[in-house]
Design a protein around this motif. Sequence first.
Motif, PDB file in Angstrom:
ATOM      1  N   SER A   1      -1.647  12.461  -0.531  1.00 19.57           N
ATOM      2  CA  SER A   1      -0.563  11.461  -1.221  1.00 19.57           C
ATOM      3  C   SER A   1      -0.118  10.273  -0.956  1.00 19.57           C
ATOM      4  O   SER A   1      -0.974   9.483   0.043  1.00 19.57           O
ATOM      5  N   VAL A   2       0.687   9.864  -0.935  1.00 14.29           N
ATOM      6  CA  VAL A   2       1.655   7.929  -0.823  1.00 14.29           C
ATOM      7  C   VAL A   2       1.132   7.631   0.126  1.00 14.29           C
ATOM      8  O   VAL A   2       1.722   8.873   1.374  1.00 14.29           O
ATOM      9  N   VAL A   3       1.223   6.306   0.748  1.00 16.96           N
ATOM     10  CA  VAL A   3       0.790   6.297   2.014  1.00 16.96           C
ATOM     11  C   VAL A   3       2.060   6.246   2.869  1.00 16.96           C
ATOM     12  O   VAL A   3       2.443   6.325   3.926  1.00 16.96           O
ATOM     13  N   ALA A   4       3.160   6.260   1.759  1.00 13.61           N
ATOM     14  CA  ALA A   4       4.819   6.678   2.449  1.00 13.61           C
ATOM     15  C   ALA A   4       4.912   7.578   2.841  1.00 13.61           C
ATOM     16  O   ALA A   4       5.676   7.386   2.793  1.00 13.61           O
ATOM     17  N   GLU A   5       4.441   8.647   2.837  1.00 19.07           N
ATOM     18  CA  GLU A   5       4.800  10.222   2.406  1.00 19.07           C
ATOM     19  C   GLU A   5       3.601   9.752   3.968  1.00 19.07           C
ATOM     20  O   GLU A   5       4.052  11.629   5.111  1.00 19.07           O
TER      21      GLU A   5
ATOM     22  N   ASP B   1      -6.482   5.179  -3.117  1.00 21.03           N
ATOM     23  CA  ASP B   1      -6.883   5.180  -4.419  1.00 21.03           C
ATOM     24  C   ASP B   1      -4.994   4.556  -5.146  1.00 21.03           C
ATOM     25  O   ASP B   1      -4.332   5.037  -4.688  1.00 21.03           O
ATOM     26  N   MET B   2      -5.581   3.270  -5.511  1.00 27.21           N
ATOM     27  CA  MET B   2      -4.160   2.287  -5.678  1.00 27.21           C
ATOM     28  C   MET B   2      -4.441   1.557  -6.975  1.00 27.21           C
ATOM     29  O   MET B   2      -5.903   1.345  -7.630  1.00 27.21           O
TER      30      MET B   2
ATOM     31  N   LEU C   1       1.066  -1.034   0.010  1.00 24.37           N
ATOM     32  CA  LEU C   1      -0.375   0.115  -0.002  1.00 24.37           C
ATOM     33  C   LEU C   1       1.062   1.165   0.029  1.00 24.37           C
ATOM     34  O   LEU C   1       0.831   2.230  -0.128  1.00 24.37           O
ATOM     35  N   THR C   2       2.188   1.368  -0.018  1.00 23.46           N
ATOM     36  CA  THR C   2       2.987   2.317  -0.012  1.00 23.46           C
ATOM     37  C   THR C   2       3.297   3.461  -0.865  1.00 23.46           C
ATOM     38  O   THR C   2       3.248   4.828  -1.039  1.00 23.46           O
ATOM     39  N   ALA C   3       2.661   2.547  -2.154  1.00 20.32           N
ATOM     40  CA  ALA C   3       2.290   4.036  -3.143  1.00 20.32           C
ATOM     41  C   ALA C   3       1.070   4.805  -3.672  1.00 20.32           C
ATOM     42  O   ALA C   3       0.695   5.218  -4.389  1.00 20.32           O
ATOM     43  N   ALA C   4       0.000   3.628  -2.397  1.00 26.36           N
ATOM     44  CA  ALA C   4      -1.407   4.394  -2.628  1.00 26.36           C
ATOM     45  C   ALA C   4      -1.994   5.666  -2.450  1.00 26.36           C
ATOM     46  O   ALA C   4      -0.959   5.997  -1.115  1.00 26.36           O
TER      47      ALA C   4
END
Lengths: 84, 241
Positions: free
Chosen positions: A35-39, A81-82, A21-24
């Motif tokens: 923003s992306v989950v990674a952020e 959203d992914m 999910l990090t890029a979702a």
Amino acid sequence: MIALDGNAIAGDFLEVFGVDLTAALCVCAACGMSSVVAEAIVYMGGPGRVARCRGCSELLFVLVTIRDVTCVDLRGIAGLDMEI
Amino acid sequence: MERTAVHRRLNWQLARVVEGVTETARTKSIALDAIDWPGHLAGQHVDVRLTADDGYQAQRSYSIASAPEDEHLVITVQRLEEGEVSPYLTETLVPGDELELRGPIGGYFVWQEALGGPVLLIAGGSGVVPLRAILRHHRATASEIPVRLLYSARTRGDLIYRDELADYDTVVTLTNEQPQEWSGRAGRIDSAFLTETAWPPAERPLVYICGPTGFVEAIADALVTLGHDPSRIRAERFGPT
């Protein structure tokens, strides 16, 4: 407590949902920032991992693991959203 | 990203230690043989779990230092004096020992040829580990996309992969020491440093920043102020957990 980011909980999400999910794209329910989950701002401490919005600092989601059971509370997320 | 690789459950698996390589006084690379390892992408990490005799478990995340093309899975671990896991990994573990790990993890902080470039890698301290995996992958695939590493460390003795990185387009800066006969730079990576060493915003470099939280924030802010597109900046922050 040191603030990390959403990369730090990628393993938990992968374990629970079976998908990275990090890029979702995650939409904050409080300020609407996307923003992306990674952020996300992530605090790792005790049994819970807390993620906050980098835009407004409001709570996005909480993961708690006790005796190998992980509970995911997504209360602060208005949308995710992914690409599948 | 290969989507078939994304949809799978994450299971703990045993990996056998093949070799330990001392990188600096505080860091060690550990080469692992993981039979069920599904392969990884450059930039991903693994979770490592240790179980004590009384059943107590401790788990930490470590970036993968090896390229997907390398023979062994390698993690590089920095010893934290107060740490629960890192002293064991860097001082006690010997070849033949087994570790529990799960991964690979993370689909955002990764680089593949299809993502393009030019690729600007910015490392603070042991943040160089996943970026080294990207450099090795870049070379293993003979990519012609320009790639450059900006690497900030406290002292010369803290530089991880020093000899290997000399073979890449690398700009090294030391923040706490200016040794004699040092041909690299000194001081922190700031706007002036970035203006001199990074591709200009017009070339739309794809930026990967990895380091302690404060380091990542300062550099991401400086890049955006210089006019770089925030959506071209990927970051991974680490710290003791």
